[in-house]
Design a protein around this motif. Structure first.
Motif, short mmCIF file in Angstrom:
data_model
loop_
_atom_site.label_atom_id
_atom_site.label_comp_id
_atom_site.label_asym_id
_atom_site.label_seq_id
_atom_site.Cartn_x
_atom_site.Cartn_y
_atom_site.Cartn_z
N ALA A 196 -26.23 -32.94 -58.93
CA ALA A 196 -25.33 -33.06 -60.08
C ALA A 196 -26.11 -33.35 -61.37
O ALA A 196 -25.83 -32.76 -62.43
CB ALA A 196 -24.32 -34.17 -59.83
N ARG A 197 -27.09 -34.23 -61.30
CA ARG A 197 -27.82 -34.64 -62.51
C ARG A 197 -28.68 -33.52 -63.07
O ARG A 197 -28.79 -33.36 -64.29
CB ARG A 197 -28.69 -35.86 -62.20
N TYR A 198 -29.30 -32.73 -62.18
CA TYR A 198 -30.26 -31.73 -62.64
C TYR A 198 -29.77 -30.29 -62.46
O TYR A 198 -30.52 -29.35 -62.70
CB TYR A 198 -31.59 -31.94 -61.91
N GLY A 199 -28.52 -30.13 -62.05
CA GLY A 199 -27.96 -28.79 -61.92
C GLY A 199 -28.68 -27.93 -60.90
O GLY A 199 -28.88 -26.73 -61.10
N MET A 200 -29.05 -28.56 -59.79
CA MET A 200 -29.82 -27.86 -58.76
C MET A 200 -28.93 -27.46 -57.59
O MET A 200 -27.93 -28.11 -57.29
CB MET A 200 -30.97 -28.75 -58.28
N VAL A 201 -29.31 -26.39 -56.94
CA VAL A 201 -28.56 -25.85 -55.81
C VAL A 201 -28.98 -26.55 -54.52
O VAL A 201 -30.17 -26.75 -54.27
CB VAL A 201 -28.81 -24.33 -55.67
N LYS A 202 -27.98 -26.94 -53.72
CA LYS A 202 -28.24 -27.50 -52.40
C LYS A 202 -28.25 -26.36 -51.39
O LYS A 202 -27.32 -25.57 -51.33
CB LYS A 202 -27.17 -28.51 -52.01
N ILE A 203 -29.33 -26.29 -50.60
CA ILE A 203 -29.45 -25.24 -49.60
C ILE A 203 -29.43 -25.86 -48.22
O ILE A 203 -30.33 -26.62 -47.84
CB ILE A 203 -30.73 -24.42 -49.80
N SER A 204 -28.39 -25.53 -47.47
CA SER A 204 -28.24 -26.02 -46.10
C SER A 204 -28.47 -24.87 -45.14
O SER A 204 -27.82 -23.81 -45.25
CB SER A 204 -26.84 -26.61 -45.90
N ILE A 205 -29.40 -25.05 -44.20
CA ILE A 205 -29.66 -24.00 -43.21
C ILE A 205 -28.40 -23.69 -42.40
O ILE A 205 -28.10 -22.53 -42.12
CB ILE A 205 -30.81 -24.43 -42.27
N GLY A 206 -27.66 -24.73 -42.05
CA GLY A 206 -26.43 -24.52 -41.29
C GLY A 206 -25.45 -23.62 -42.03
O GLY A 206 -24.86 -22.71 -41.45
N ASP A 207 -25.30 -23.87 -43.35
CA ASP A 207 -24.39 -23.04 -44.15
C ASP A 207 -24.90 -21.61 -44.26
O ASP A 207 -24.11 -20.65 -44.22
CB ASP A 207 -24.25 -23.63 -45.56
N LEU A 208 -26.22 -21.44 -44.40
CA LEU A 208 -26.79 -20.10 -44.50
C LEU A 208 -26.53 -19.30 -43.23
O LEU A 208 -26.18 -18.12 -43.27
CB LEU A 208 -28.30 -20.18 -44.76
N ILE A 209 -26.72 -19.97 -42.09
CA ILE A 209 -26.51 -19.29 -40.81
C ILE A 209 -25.05 -18.88 -40.66
O ILE A 209 -24.75 -17.74 -40.28
CB ILE A 209 -26.95 -20.21 -39.65
N ARG A 210 -24.14 -19.81 -40.97
CA ARG A 210 -22.71 -19.50 -40.85
C ARG A 210 -22.31 -18.33 -41.74
O ARG A 210 -21.55 -17.45 -41.33
CB ARG A 210 -21.87 -20.74 -41.17
N PHE A 211 -22.83 -18.32 -42.97
CA PHE A 211 -22.49 -17.24 -43.90
C PHE A 211 -22.96 -15.89 -43.38
O PHE A 211 -22.21 -14.90 -43.42
CB PHE A 211 -23.13 -17.52 -45.27
N GLU A 212 -24.20 -15.83 -42.90
CA GLU A 212 -24.74 -14.56 -42.41
C GLU A 212 -23.99 -14.07 -41.18
O GLU A 212 -23.71 -12.88 -41.04
CB GLU A 212 -26.23 -14.71 -42.11
N VAL A 213 -23.68 -14.99 -40.26
CA VAL A 213 -22.94 -14.60 -39.06
C VAL A 213 -21.57 -14.04 -39.42
O VAL A 213 -21.14 -13.01 -38.90
CB VAL A 213 -22.80 -15.80 -38.10
N GLU A 214 -20.88 -14.70 -40.34
CA GLU A 214 -19.53 -14.27 -40.73
C GLU A 214 -19.55 -12.97 -41.54
O GLU A 214 -18.56 -12.22 -41.53
CB GLU A 214 -18.85 -15.37 -41.55
#
Length: 214
Positions: free
Chosen positions: A22-40
């Motif tokens: 929030a403070r630095y406007g940076m993206v959070k990257i979660s491996i779990g989320d990446l995997i779910r997105f690609e599978v779907e």
């Protein structure tokens, strides 16, 4: 800035992850989320991941690195990113180096087991909304009731000391060598490494992070 946060569950890491993003406007990257997105999405790599998951086989570090490489190539990562729960092993950290994925900061949250037990136990939530509470650290206004709807909260089953010891032993089996790997790199000025006291008040830890990153 490219940042990795290390720490056991309930070490205070997740709160600071949100603070930095929030403070630095940076993206959070979660491996779990990446995997779910690609599978779907039924992409080529998603189908590979789905086959591995359904067969019970481990996802290779090479495949995980490809996911990270693609994600950080997107424009929303131009201001930096925070890797969530990755890398988890020294081999994954080395694979990231070999793939040219550089990291600027490592923050390790060092939190005693007794503090983690306190944070894990006493949790409750509102099923319909997902709002979370803690009987000691973040209690509802009325005991056992959701602040918004006044509906009953559901308690999360507590974890015993022995169960926690087993969980922590498993975590440190990989986390210990990973921390040493990054400490070694910091001595050669390849990365900046900081160990923070995760038992302290979250606002105090956030202030320390801001002093380092500002």
């Amino acid at each position: 800035m490219r940042i990795v946060l290390l720490g056991a569950p309930f070490s205070g890491k997740d709160i600071q992850l949100e603070f930095i993003a929030a403070r630095y406007g940076m993206v959070k990257i979660s491996i779990g989320d990446l995997i779910r997105f690609e599978v779907e999405s039924n992409s080529d790599i998603g189908n590979q991941l789905k086959a591995l998951i359904e067969s019970g086989r481990l996802i290779s570090d090479e495949l995980l690195i490809k996911l990270v490489q693609y994600r950080i190539s997107l424009s929303d990562c131009n201001n930096g990113f925070l890797l969530e729960n990755f890398p988890r092993t020294v081999l994954q950290a080395i694979a990231m180096d070999n793939a040219g994925i550089s990291i600027d900061y490592i923050f390790e949250f060092d939190t005693p087991n007794n503090v983690i037990v306190e944070r894990m136990n006493g949790r409750c939530f509102h099923p319909a909304s997902g709002r979370k509470y803690h009987l000691k650290l973040n209690p509802p206004k009325v005991e056992g009731k959701d602040d918004v709807t006044d509906e009953a909260l559901v308690m999360v089953n507590p974890m015993s000391e022995s169960m926690l010891q087993q969980k922590m032993a498993s975590y440190y089996l990989s986390a210990g060598p990973l921390a040493e790997h990054y400490i070694h790199q910091s001595k050669h000025r390849k990365i900046r490494y900081f160990k923070l006291d995760g038992a302290r008040n979250a606002a105090e830890v956030s202030a320390d992070l801001a002093n380092i990153l500002d």
